[in-house]
Design a protein around this motif. Structure first.
Motif, short mmCIF file in Angstrom:
data_model
loop_
_atom_site.label_atom_id
_atom_site.label_comp_id
_atom_site.label_asym_id
_atom_site.label_seq_id
_atom_site.Cartn_x
_atom_site.Cartn_y
_atom_site.Cartn_z
N LEU A 78 6.81 -0.13 0.38
CA LEU A 78 5.93 0.56 1.32
C LEU A 78 5.79 -0.25 2.60
O LEU A 78 5.68 -1.48 2.55
N ASP A 79 5.75 0.44 3.71
CA ASP A 79 5.51 -0.17 5.00
C ASP A 79 4.06 -0.66 5.03
O ASP A 79 3.15 0.07 4.66
N GLU A 80 3.85 -1.88 5.47
CA GLU A 80 2.49 -2.44 5.49
C GLU A 80 1.57 -1.70 6.44
O GLU A 80 0.37 -1.60 6.19
N THR A 82 1.92 1.67 7.64
CA THR A 82 1.71 3.09 7.36
C THR A 82 1.44 3.39 5.90
O THR A 82 0.92 4.44 5.57
N GLY A 83 1.85 2.47 5.01
CA GLY A 83 1.72 2.71 3.58
C GLY A 83 2.73 3.71 3.05
O GLY A 83 2.64 4.16 1.92
N GLN A 84 3.71 4.05 3.84
CA GLN A 84 4.73 5.03 3.47
C GLN A 84 6.03 4.32 3.06
O GLN A 84 6.26 3.18 3.44
N ASP A 86 9.59 2.76 2.88
CA ASP A 86 10.42 2.19 3.93
C ASP A 86 11.51 1.35 3.28
O ASP A 86 11.19 0.44 2.52
N GLU A 158 3.33 12.01 -7.20
CA GLU A 158 2.11 11.45 -6.62
C GLU A 158 1.42 12.47 -5.73
O GLU A 158 0.29 12.28 -5.32
#
Length: 160
Positions: A78-80, A82-84, A86, A158
């Motif tokens: 996860l991107d730090e 955006t939390g999405q 990556d 999720e």
């Protein structure tokens, strides 16, 4: 070229256009994706592939229509900010035309987000070429790491 016969000279001059190259990438990506994961046989949902090396891969079938399938491929990173996921690639699979087009790389990076609404056509084309060339290399890497349809396991969504 004066010493060449006309057929050889014509073959040297005739190279695929950039558009032809992009369409070739779409076609090659379709067959690589189909061979690796068989996305047309997958139901809408989330799948995980452990592979034999490298990171686990998540294949999400986001939407299905009679001739198209929308997918997202990503690692479980996860991107730090955006939390999405990556890296990730959003892919539209056209089963009738046998093409796979990467529509976005990385979460939220639709063409309008990356290039703006009024980007010149040449800029949009170059960006599509880069995304799809990246995707072809990523699919080849995933194949080398042992990811395949035979290793896909369904996971709880999720988004449900």
């Amino acid at each position: 070229m004066a010493d060449m016969d006309p057929i050889t000279a014509h073959a040297i001059v005739q190279r695929p256009s950039r558009f032809g190259y992009l369409m070739g990438l779409y076609g090659a990506n379709y067959w690589l994706l189909t061979r690796l994961f068989g996305p047309r046989a997958l139901a809408v949902g989330r799948y995980r592939s452990q592979g034999q090396a490298g990171l686990p891969l998540v294949v999400e079938v986001l939407e299905r229509a009679p001739f198209t399938t929308e997918l997202r491929l990503s690692y479980e990173l996860l991107d730090e900010l955006t939390g999405q996921p990556d890296p990730s690639a959003h892919v539209r699979l056209y089963s009738d035309a046998r093409l796979a087009e990467v529509t976005a790389c990385y979460f939220g990076s639709r063409l309008e987000d990356v290039l703006g609404r009024s980007a010149p056509a040449a800029t949009v084309f170059r960006h599509r070429l880069q995304m799809n060339a990246f995707f072809a290399k990523w699919l080849d890497y995933l194949d080398q790491c042992g990811h395949s349809r035979f290793g896909l396991q369904s996971c709880a969504s999720e988004h449900a």
